[in-house]
Design an enzyme around this catalytic site. Structure first.
Site, PDB file in Angstrom:
ATOM      1  N   LYS A 193      44.800   7.186  17.971  1.00  0.00           N
ATOM      2  CA  LYS A 193      45.434   8.435  17.541  1.00  0.00           C
ATOM      3  C   LYS A 193      45.520   9.324  18.776  1.00  0.00           C
ATOM      4  O   LYS A 193      44.554   9.976  19.167  1.00  0.00           O
ATOM      5  CB  LYS A 193      44.580   9.087  16.448  1.00  0.00           C
ATOM      6  CG  LYS A 193      45.353   9.932  15.457  1.00  0.00           C
ATOM      7  CD  LYS A 193      46.050  11.132  16.043  1.00  0.00           C
ATOM      8  CE  LYS A 193      45.123  12.278  16.332  1.00  0.00           C
ATOM      9  NZ  LYS A 193      45.813  13.384  17.063  1.00  0.00           N
ATOM     10  N   GLY A 246      37.157  14.853  23.197  1.00  0.00           N
ATOM     11  CA  GLY A 246      37.752  16.124  22.793  1.00  0.00           C
ATOM     12  C   GLY A 246      36.697  17.208  22.774  1.00  0.00           C
ATOM     13  O   GLY A 246      35.673  17.116  23.471  1.00  0.00           O
ATOM     14  N   SER A 247      36.939  18.210  21.966  1.00  0.00           N
ATOM     15  CA  SER A 247      36.044  19.372  21.975  1.00  0.00           C
ATOM     16  C   SER A 247      34.727  19.053  21.262  1.00  0.00           C
ATOM     17  O   SER A 247      34.668  18.190  20.376  1.00  0.00           O
ATOM     18  CB  SER A 247      36.726  20.555  21.292  1.00  0.00           C
ATOM     19  OG  SER A 247      36.940  20.249  19.935  1.00  0.00           O
ATOM     20  N   THR A 248      33.697  19.784  21.639  1.00  0.00           N
ATOM     21  CA  THR A 248      32.380  19.582  21.021  1.00  0.00           C
ATOM     22  C   THR A 248      32.438  19.898  19.527  1.00  0.00           C
ATOM     23  O   THR A 248      31.821  19.193  18.715  1.00  0.00           O
ATOM     24  CB  THR A 248      31.332  20.442  21.756  1.00  0.00           C
ATOM     25  OG1 THR A 248      31.158  19.877  23.063  1.00  0.00           O
ATOM     26  CG2 THR A 248      29.987  20.443  21.038  1.00  0.00           C
ATOM     27  N   GLU A 249      33.191  20.920  19.146  1.00  0.00           N
ATOM     28  CA  GLU A 249      33.228  21.282  17.729  1.00  0.00           C
ATOM     29  C   GLU A 249      33.873  20.155  16.915  1.00  0.00           C
ATOM     30  O   GLU A 249      33.356  19.763  15.858  1.00  0.00           O
ATOM     31  CB  GLU A 249      33.987  22.605  17.513  1.00  0.00           C
ATOM     32  CG  GLU A 249      33.367  23.830  18.176  1.00  0.00           C
ATOM     33  CD  GLU A 249      31.866  23.753  18.463  1.00  0.00           C
ATOM     34  OE1 GLU A 249      31.536  23.842  19.657  1.00  0.00           O
ATOM     35  OE2 GLU A 249      31.031  23.583  17.547  1.00  0.00           O
ATOM     36  N   GLY A 251      33.987  17.056  17.797  1.00  0.00           N
ATOM     37  CA  GLY A 251      33.037  15.937  17.874  1.00  0.00           C
ATOM     38  C   GLY A 251      31.979  16.038  16.785  1.00  0.00           C
ATOM     39  O   GLY A 251      31.624  15.040  16.137  1.00  0.00           O
ATOM     40  N   GLU A 268      32.763  11.885  23.860  1.00  0.00           N
ATOM     41  CA  GLU A 268      32.843  12.444  25.211  1.00  0.00           C
ATOM     42  C   GLU A 268      33.401  13.851  25.027  1.00  0.00           C
ATOM     43  O   GLU A 268      34.584  14.012  24.717  1.00  0.00           O
ATOM     44  CB  GLU A 268      33.740  11.541  26.065  1.00  0.00           C
ATOM     45  CG  GLU A 268      33.440  11.632  27.530  1.00  0.00           C
ATOM     46  CD  GLU A 268      34.200  12.752  28.165  1.00  0.00           C
ATOM     47  OE1 GLU A 268      33.625  13.863  28.247  1.00  0.00           O
ATOM     48  OE2 GLU A 268      35.354  12.527  28.552  1.00  0.00           O
ATOM     49  N   GLU A 399      32.745  27.146  27.080  1.00  0.00           N
ATOM     50  CA  GLU A 399      33.724  26.343  27.812  1.00  0.00           C
ATOM     51  C   GLU A 399      35.097  27.006  27.663  1.00  0.00           C
ATOM     52  O   GLU A 399      35.593  27.181  26.550  1.00  0.00           O
ATOM     53  CB  GLU A 399      33.771  24.924  27.245  1.00  0.00           C
ATOM     54  CG  GLU A 399      34.718  24.040  28.029  1.00  0.00           C
ATOM     55  CD  GLU A 399      34.787  22.621  27.475  1.00  0.00           C
ATOM     56  OE1 GLU A 399      34.850  22.456  26.242  1.00  0.00           O
ATOM     57  OE2 GLU A 399      34.801  21.681  28.294  1.00  0.00           O
TER      58      GLU A 399
HETATM   59  P1  ADP Z   1      41.792  20.665  21.107  1.00  0.00           P
HETATM   60  O1  ADP Z   1      41.334  21.675  20.090  1.00  0.00           O
HETATM   61  O2  ADP Z   1      41.631  21.129  22.478  1.00  0.00           O
HETATM   62  O3  ADP Z   1      43.140  20.071  20.827  1.00  0.00           O
HETATM   63  P2  ADP Z   1      40.333  18.605  19.798  1.00  0.00           P
HETATM   64  O4  ADP Z   1      38.981  18.126  20.099  1.00  0.00           O
HETATM   65  O5  ADP Z   1      40.506  19.321  18.505  1.00  0.00           O
HETATM   66  O6  ADP Z   1      40.757  19.469  21.018  1.00  0.00           O
HETATM   67  O7  ADP Z   1      41.381  17.423  19.852  1.00  0.00           O
HETATM   68  C1  ADP Z   1      41.165  16.190  20.482  1.00  0.00           C
HETATM   69  C2  ADP Z   1      41.730  15.087  19.615  1.00  0.00           C
HETATM   70  O8  ADP Z   1      41.054  15.115  18.358  1.00  0.00           O
HETATM   71  C3  ADP Z   1      43.213  15.230  19.277  1.00  0.00           C
HETATM   72  O9  ADP Z   1      43.793  13.943  19.243  1.00  0.00           O
HETATM   73  C4  ADP Z   1      43.189  15.849  17.899  1.00  0.00           C
HETATM   74  O10 ADP Z   1      44.350  15.568  17.143  1.00  0.00           O
HETATM   75  C5  ADP Z   1      41.986  15.157  17.296  1.00  0.00           C
HETATM   76  N1  ADP Z   1      41.361  15.865  16.166  1.00  0.00           N
HETATM   77  C6  ADP Z   1      41.314  17.189  15.938  1.00  0.00           C
HETATM   78  N2  ADP Z   1      40.641  17.445  14.796  1.00  0.00           N
HETATM   79  C7  ADP Z   1      40.251  16.254  14.291  1.00  0.00           C
HETATM   80  C8  ADP Z   1      39.513  15.845  13.141  1.00  0.00           C
HETATM   81  N3  ADP Z   1      39.041  16.719  12.263  1.00  0.00           N
HETATM   82  N4  ADP Z   1      39.310  14.521  12.948  1.00  0.00           N
HETATM   83  C9  ADP Z   1      39.755  13.622  13.829  1.00  0.00           C
HETATM   84  N5  ADP Z   1      40.461  13.939  14.928  1.00  0.00           N
HETATM   85  C10 ADP Z   1      40.710  15.240  15.169  1.00  0.00           C
END
Ligand code: ADP
Length: 501
Positions: A193, A246-249, A251, A268, A399
């Site tokens: 994805k 992606g972001s810690t939140e 994650g 990560e 961050e």
């Molecule tokens: P940002 O907020 O900077 O876009 P995210 O960590 O939210 O960073 O996004 C990183 C990846 O995680 C993207 O591919 C995003 O579509 C995906 N993503 C965001 N929210 C979810 C979720 N609840 N479950 C799975 N994947 C997600």
């Protein structure tokens, strides 16, 4: 062709409407919906992409599961899989410029940075192609055999199954391959994805996977939004593993969802990485190193060195040097070879960074250089250095994911280590010194997964990469990278002494 335009092959590729890649074939989304992808340097729409949702994730997971159960990939001889992965590396070499230009169009990064990233994906594909023929278990019979019950026992290492790969927008092709190469080397089948903001290089790579001979269903790519496609992949009961960057939140949310079927999870995540400059550092190395540690990719790097600590005697000189370096950086479109700093990924990200700049001033920090957005189109922000900061400020704790450095003078070695470790994260850390002793002493004490001495952000396929604390779970690259996609099976055979017929 204008200097700033991608080559016609890339323009043609971008102009189309892009479908989902499922079971080795291009398919529309079940809903028929598409979404727009924008060039961050102009804000203009450059492509339309099919919007995968839960039904499409279902189809993709079913395709991956079928491919796995039919052993289409891990059932091939290791030499054959190694050949295919190596061939994919060669196709990446052939298409390196195109892959880089797609990421520039999609993400905005300078072309030189994009080319470096594609180069590292080629190295990873080759590294893991070589590893496929070295995967072995252990024979532990001598350790467990007894006179009473003779035993033969061994371990076998197997693919974890169907893996969901969820990647961010800050390094589209890089964050894909750092996961996909070891996943394929382990024998997994995957559903990718990509980030909704940057799905195009992953889709382009799908064609290369077909050409390399990756069997249908082994790699499926479903662009879509995090809350829909991403969440469906994480929730899916037939997915064995999620590897996420992606972001810690996000994650943390993934961990909660993955608990439903106890999927394996590798994360990560974010960082607020310290960079330490000692008085004895070589300023010609430390100043540009610390500057590009934060400003590279416009600060949109999980391990960006965003907190600078300088020994008191050198503090003014180093901060002034980094500020001069920041001012000298050329801000512009990624396809302009002169550009060193591209735009931020989106208007939202620009506004978020701009609001941190305001917060910093409100909190009482001093802007040494930068401090505002740049230009009247696209999503540019000036490289910024804050001084007079303290540990309680949001710009020091949170961050920002933008080109924003906070600088603090320190003297005492214990204070230095304490302040550097005073973060919920633990991804990267930099040390600039000419003292071998100080370098090793401080490296030992830093709570971070990656420590760089006299050069920031070096990565290599053979060296594990990942974070302590809230920067993540597990490691990518190296032997750890493949084991994140493997299960170990212990096999015991009880031998019968009486079997003498
Ligand atoms: P940002 O907020 O900077 O876009 P995210 O960590 O939210 O960073 O996004 C990183 C990846 O995680 C993207 O591919 C995003 O579509 C995906 N993503 C965001 N929210 C979810 C979720 N609840 N479950 C799975 N994947 C997600």
């Amino acid at each position: 062709m204008a200097l700033h335009d991608p080559n016609p092959q890339v323009s043609d590729y971008l102009a189309g409407t892009h479908q989902l890649f499922i079971d080795g074939a291009w398919q529309d989304a079940s809903s028929g919906e598409t979404f727009e992808v924008h060039d961050p340097a102009t804000g203009r729409c450059i492509a339309r992409v099919a919007e995968g949702r839960a039904a499409d994730i279902d189809r993709a997971v079913a395709a991956a599961r079928r491919a796995f159960d039919e052993r289409r990939w891990h059932g091939l001889p290791p030499e054959r899989r190694a050949d295919i992965l190596w061939k994919l590396a060669e196709l990446f070499e052939r298409e390196a410029r195109t892959l880089a230009e797609i990421d520039v169009a999609d993400n905005g990064m300078p072309i030189a940075f994009a080319e470096w990233m594609v180069g590292s994906t080629i190295a990873q594909l080759k590294y893991y192609a070589g590893m496929i023929t070295k995967v072995t278990g252990r024979n532990v019979s001598p350790s467990i055999a007894s006179d009473a019950v003779p035993m033969h026992a061994y371990t076998s290492v197997e693919p974890v199954g169907v893996a969901g790969i969820i990647i961010p927008w800050n390094g589209p092709i890089g964050t894909l391959i750092i996961k996909l190469a070891p996943a394929l080397a382990a024998g997994c089948c995957v559903v990718v994805k990509p980030a909704e903001l940057t799905p195009l290089s992953a889709l382009y790579a799908a064609n290369l996977m077909n050409e390399a001979g990756v069997p249908p269903g082994v790699v499926n790519i479903v662009p879509g939004f995090g809350k829909d496609a991403g969440q469906s992949l994480v929730d899916h009961a037939d997915v064995d593993k999620i590897s996420f960057t992606g972001s810690t939140e996000t994650g943390k949310a993934i961990v909660r969802s993955a608990a439903a079927n106890l999927k394996r999870v590798t994360l990560e995540l974010g960082g607020k990485s310290p960079v330490i400059v000692f008085d004895d550092a070589d300023p010609d190395i430390a100043i540009p190193g610390a500057a590009m540690g934060i400003f590279a990719n416009t600060g949109q790097v999980c391990f960006a060195g965003s907190r600078l600590f300088v020994q008191k005697k050198s503090y003014d000189k180093v901060v002034a040097g980094i500020s001069d370096f920041a001012k000298s950086l050329t801000i512009g479109k990624g396809m302009d070879p002169a550009s060193q700093i591209g735009p931020l990924i989106s208007a939202g990200q620009r506004d978020k960074v701009a609001s941190y700049l305001e917060t910093g001033v409100r909190e009482g920090a001093e802007i040494v250089t930068g401090g505002s957005t740049h230009g009247d189109h696209g999503f540019f922000v000036q490289p910024t250095v804050f001084a007079n900061v303290d540990a309680s400020m949001r710009i020091v704790k949170e961050e920002i994911f933008g080109p924003v450095l906070v600088a603090t003078p320190v003297d005492d070695m214990d204070d230095l280590v304490r302040m550097a470790n005073d973060t919920r994260y633990g991804l990267g850390a930099g040390i600039y010194t000419t003292s071998v002793n100080k370098a090793h002493l401080v490296a030992q004490k830093l709570r971070a997964g990656n420590v760089w001495i006299n050069g920031y952000g070096v990565m290599h396929a053979a060296m594990p990469f990942g974070g302590f604390r809230e920067s993540g779970w597990g490691r990518e690259n190296g032997l750890e990278g493949i084991s994140a996609f493997q299960e170990t099976k212990s096999v015991f055979i009880t031998l019968n002494e009486n079997d003498r017929a």
